[in-house]
Write a protein that holds these residues in place. Structure first.
Motif, PDB file in Angstrom:
ATOM      1  N   LYS A 164       0.830  -1.210   0.000  1.00  9.22           N
ATOM      2  CA  LYS A 164       0.000   0.000   0.000  1.00  9.22           C
ATOM      3  C   LYS A 164       0.866   1.262   0.000  1.00  9.22           C
ATOM      4  O   LYS A 164       0.542   2.239  -0.682  1.00  9.22           O
ATOM      5  CB  LYS A 164      -0.942  -0.007   1.198  1.00  9.22           C
ATOM      6  CG  LYS A 164      -2.034  -1.042   1.057  1.00  9.22           C
ATOM      7  CD  LYS A 164      -2.879  -1.155   2.314  1.00  9.22           C
ATOM      8  CE  LYS A 164      -3.888  -2.279   2.163  1.00  9.22           C
ATOM      9  NZ  LYS A 164      -4.674  -2.491   3.370  1.00  9.22           N
ATOM     10  N   SER A 165       1.965   1.247   0.754  1.00  6.47           N
ATOM     11  CA  SER A 165       2.887   2.394   0.760  1.00  6.47           C
ATOM     12  C   SER A 165       3.475   2.602  -0.628  1.00  6.47           C
ATOM     13  O   SER A 165       3.602   3.741  -1.097  1.00  6.47           O
ATOM     14  CB  SER A 165       4.007   2.173   1.774  1.00  6.47           C
ATOM     15  OG  SER A 165       3.502   2.061   3.075  1.00  6.47           O
ATOM     16  N   GLY A 166       3.834   1.508  -1.280  1.00  2.60           N
ATOM     17  CA  GLY A 166       4.356   1.601  -2.640  1.00  2.60           C
ATOM     18  C   GLY A 166       3.324   2.169  -3.599  1.00  2.60           C
ATOM     19  O   GLY A 166       3.639   3.009  -4.453  1.00  2.60           O
ATOM     20  N   ALA A 167       2.083   1.726  -3.448  1.00  2.00           N
ATOM     21  CA  ALA A 167       1.011   2.236  -4.315  1.00  2.00           C
ATOM     22  C   ALA A 167       0.807   3.729  -4.102  1.00  2.00           C
ATOM     23  O   ALA A 167       0.638   4.487  -5.063  1.00  2.00           O
ATOM     24  CB  ALA A 167      -0.284   1.472  -4.039  1.00  2.00           C
ATOM     25  N   ILE A 168       0.845   4.152  -2.855  1.00  2.00           N
ATOM     26  CA  ILE A 168       0.657   5.580  -2.548  1.00  2.00           C
ATOM     27  C   ILE A 168       1.806   6.408  -3.109  1.00  2.00           C
ATOM     28  O   ILE A 168       1.584   7.436  -3.753  1.00  2.00           O
ATOM     29  CB  ILE A 168       0.485   5.789  -1.033  1.00  2.00           C
ATOM     30  CG1 ILE A 168      -0.862   5.232  -0.580  1.00  2.00           C
ATOM     31  CG2 ILE A 168       0.616   7.263  -0.657  1.00  2.00           C
ATOM     32  CD1 ILE A 168      -1.014   5.096   0.918  1.00  2.00           C
ATOM     33  N   LEU A 169       3.051   5.956  -2.878  1.00  2.00           N
ATOM     34  CA  LEU A 169       4.202   6.712  -3.388  1.00  2.00           C
ATOM     35  C   LEU A 169       4.195   6.775  -4.909  1.00  2.00           C
ATOM     36  O   LEU A 169       4.442   7.836  -5.490  1.00  2.00           O
ATOM     37  CB  LEU A 169       5.516   6.091  -2.902  1.00  2.00           C
ATOM     38  CG  LEU A 169       6.139   6.675  -1.667  1.00  2.00           C
ATOM     39  CD1 LEU A 169       7.388   5.898  -1.277  1.00  2.00           C
ATOM     40  CD2 LEU A 169       6.451   8.136  -1.820  1.00  2.00           C
TER      41      LEU A 169
ATOM     42  N   MET B 200       3.241   9.823  -9.936  1.00  2.00           N
ATOM     43  CA  MET B 200       2.594   9.980 -11.252  1.00  2.00           C
ATOM     44  C   MET B 200       1.747  11.240 -11.316  1.00  2.00           C
ATOM     45  O   MET B 200       1.787  11.967 -12.312  1.00  2.00           O
ATOM     46  CB  MET B 200       1.760   8.741 -11.569  1.00  2.00           C
ATOM     47  CG  MET B 200       2.620   7.544 -11.919  1.00  2.00           C
ATOM     48  SD  MET B 200       1.654   6.138 -12.479  1.00  2.00           S
ATOM     49  CE  MET B 200       1.260   5.380 -10.925  1.00  2.00           C
ATOM     50  N   ILE B 201       1.002  11.498 -10.255  1.00  7.18           N
ATOM     51  CA  ILE B 201       0.186  12.723 -10.234  1.00  7.18           C
ATOM     52  C   ILE B 201       1.088  13.955 -10.261  1.00  7.18           C
ATOM     53  O   ILE B 201       0.833  14.911 -11.000  1.00  7.18           O
ATOM     54  CB  ILE B 201      -0.731  12.735  -9.001  1.00  7.18           C
ATOM     55  CG1 ILE B 201      -1.819  11.668  -9.143  1.00  7.18           C
ATOM     56  CG2 ILE B 201      -1.357  14.112  -8.791  1.00  7.18           C
ATOM     57  CD1 ILE B 201      -2.619  11.410  -7.880  1.00  7.18           C
ATOM     58  N   ALA B 202       2.158  13.922  -9.471  1.00  5.56           N
ATOM     59  CA  ALA B 202       3.086  15.059  -9.439  1.00  5.56           C
ATOM     60  C   ALA B 202       3.757  15.257 -10.793  1.00  5.56           C
ATOM     61  O   ALA B 202       3.937  16.393 -11.245  1.00  5.56           O
ATOM     62  CB  ALA B 202       4.139  14.848  -8.358  1.00  5.56           C
ATOM     63  N   GLY B 203       4.121  14.146 -11.445  1.00  2.77           N
ATOM     64  CA  GLY B 203       4.734  14.256 -12.769  1.00  2.77           C
ATOM     65  C   GLY B 203       3.792  14.877 -13.777  1.00  2.77           C
ATOM     66  O   GLY B 203       4.183  15.746 -14.565  1.00  2.77           O
TER      67      GLY B 203
ATOM     68  N   TYR C  78      11.652  10.001  -8.134  1.00  2.00           N
ATOM     69  CA  TYR C  78      12.049   9.273  -6.935  1.00  2.00           C
ATOM     70  C   TYR C  78      10.836   8.667  -6.230  1.00  2.00           C
ATOM     71  O   TYR C  78      10.910   7.553  -5.711  1.00  2.00           O
ATOM     72  CB  TYR C  78      12.829  10.171  -5.978  1.00  2.00           C
ATOM     73  CG  TYR C  78      14.316  10.145  -6.220  1.00  2.00           C
ATOM     74  CD1 TYR C  78      15.176   9.536  -5.312  1.00  2.00           C
ATOM     75  CD2 TYR C  78      14.873  10.731  -7.354  1.00  2.00           C
ATOM     76  CE1 TYR C  78      16.545   9.518  -5.537  1.00  2.00           C
ATOM     77  CE2 TYR C  78      16.221  10.716  -7.588  1.00  2.00           C
ATOM     78  CZ  TYR C  78      17.069  10.105  -6.676  1.00  2.00           C
ATOM     79  OH  TYR C  78      18.419  10.073  -6.906  1.00  2.00           O
ATOM     80  N   ALA C  79       9.725   9.371  -6.219  1.00  2.60           N
ATOM     81  CA  ALA C  79       8.512   8.820  -5.599  1.00  2.60           C
ATOM     82  C   ALA C  79       8.072   7.561  -6.352  1.00  2.60           C
ATOM     83  O   ALA C  79       7.755   6.536  -5.723  1.00  2.60           O
ATOM     84  CB  ALA C  79       7.404   9.865  -5.578  1.00  2.60           C
ATOM     85  N   ILE C  80       8.083   7.608  -7.664  1.00  2.00           N
ATOM     86  CA  ILE C  80       7.686   6.441  -8.461  1.00  2.00           C
ATOM     87  C   ILE C  80       8.669   5.295  -8.245  1.00  2.00           C
ATOM     88  O   ILE C  80       8.258   4.152  -7.990  1.00  2.00           O
ATOM     89  CB  ILE C  80       7.576   6.801  -9.952  1.00  2.00           C
ATOM     90  CG1 ILE C  80       6.411   7.759 -10.182  1.00  2.00           C
ATOM     91  CG2 ILE C  80       7.410   5.540 -10.810  1.00  2.00           C
ATOM     92  CD1 ILE C  80       6.374   8.385 -11.570  1.00  2.00           C
TER      93      ILE C  80
END
Length: 134
Positions: free
Chosen positions: A25-30, A35-38, A65-67
């Motif tokens: 779930k943490s991976g999905a959120i990050l 993706m949204i930020a990009g 980095y988030a992705i």
């Protein structure tokens, strides 16, 4: 006493709050944040007044980095030994969030006090990956 092998967890299951589900779930959120930020950076951010080319580049780094860390957490969540590691997953997740989030806040709101926070997030991520190697 049994001999440990590649499927032996580093820590006994249930000995920590870290679970494969939490890491997934943490991976999905990050990854979602990245993706949204990009997308935001590619479309809306460049039209925002006061955003420099360096700011756009920093934003891209933060979203990447988030992705990457989100994808790494997906993989870690499936690994039999590391999916319950007390330190690695939380360090990667928390470090990724602090690193990327502080860069995004610096770009958007010019909150200079966050400048020293960014490397701390990076060090947490690095420590998490090193913990996987040990």
């Amino acid at each position: 006493m049994s001999i440990p092998n590649s499927s032996t967890p580093l820590l006994a299951r249930g000995s920590t709050f870290v679970t494969p589900s939490l890491l997934w779930k943490s991976g999905a959120i990050l990854a979602t944040i990245g993706m949204i930020a990009g997308a935001f950076g590619s479309h809306a951010l460049k039209r925002r007044p006061g955003i420099s080319p360096d700011g756009l580049s920093a934003w891209g780094t933060a979203s990447h980095y988030a992705i990457f860390n989100g994808l790494a957490l997906f993989v870690i969540s499936m690994h039999p030994r590391f999916s319950t590691h007390k330190f690695a997953g939380p360090a990667i997740a928390g470090g990724g969030l602090v690193f990327s989030g502080s860069i995004m806040a610096l770009v958007l709101w010019k909150l200079k006090f966050l400048g020293p926070i960014t490397p701390m997030g990076g060090m947490a991520m690095i420590a998490g990956y090193i913990a996987l190697a040990l």
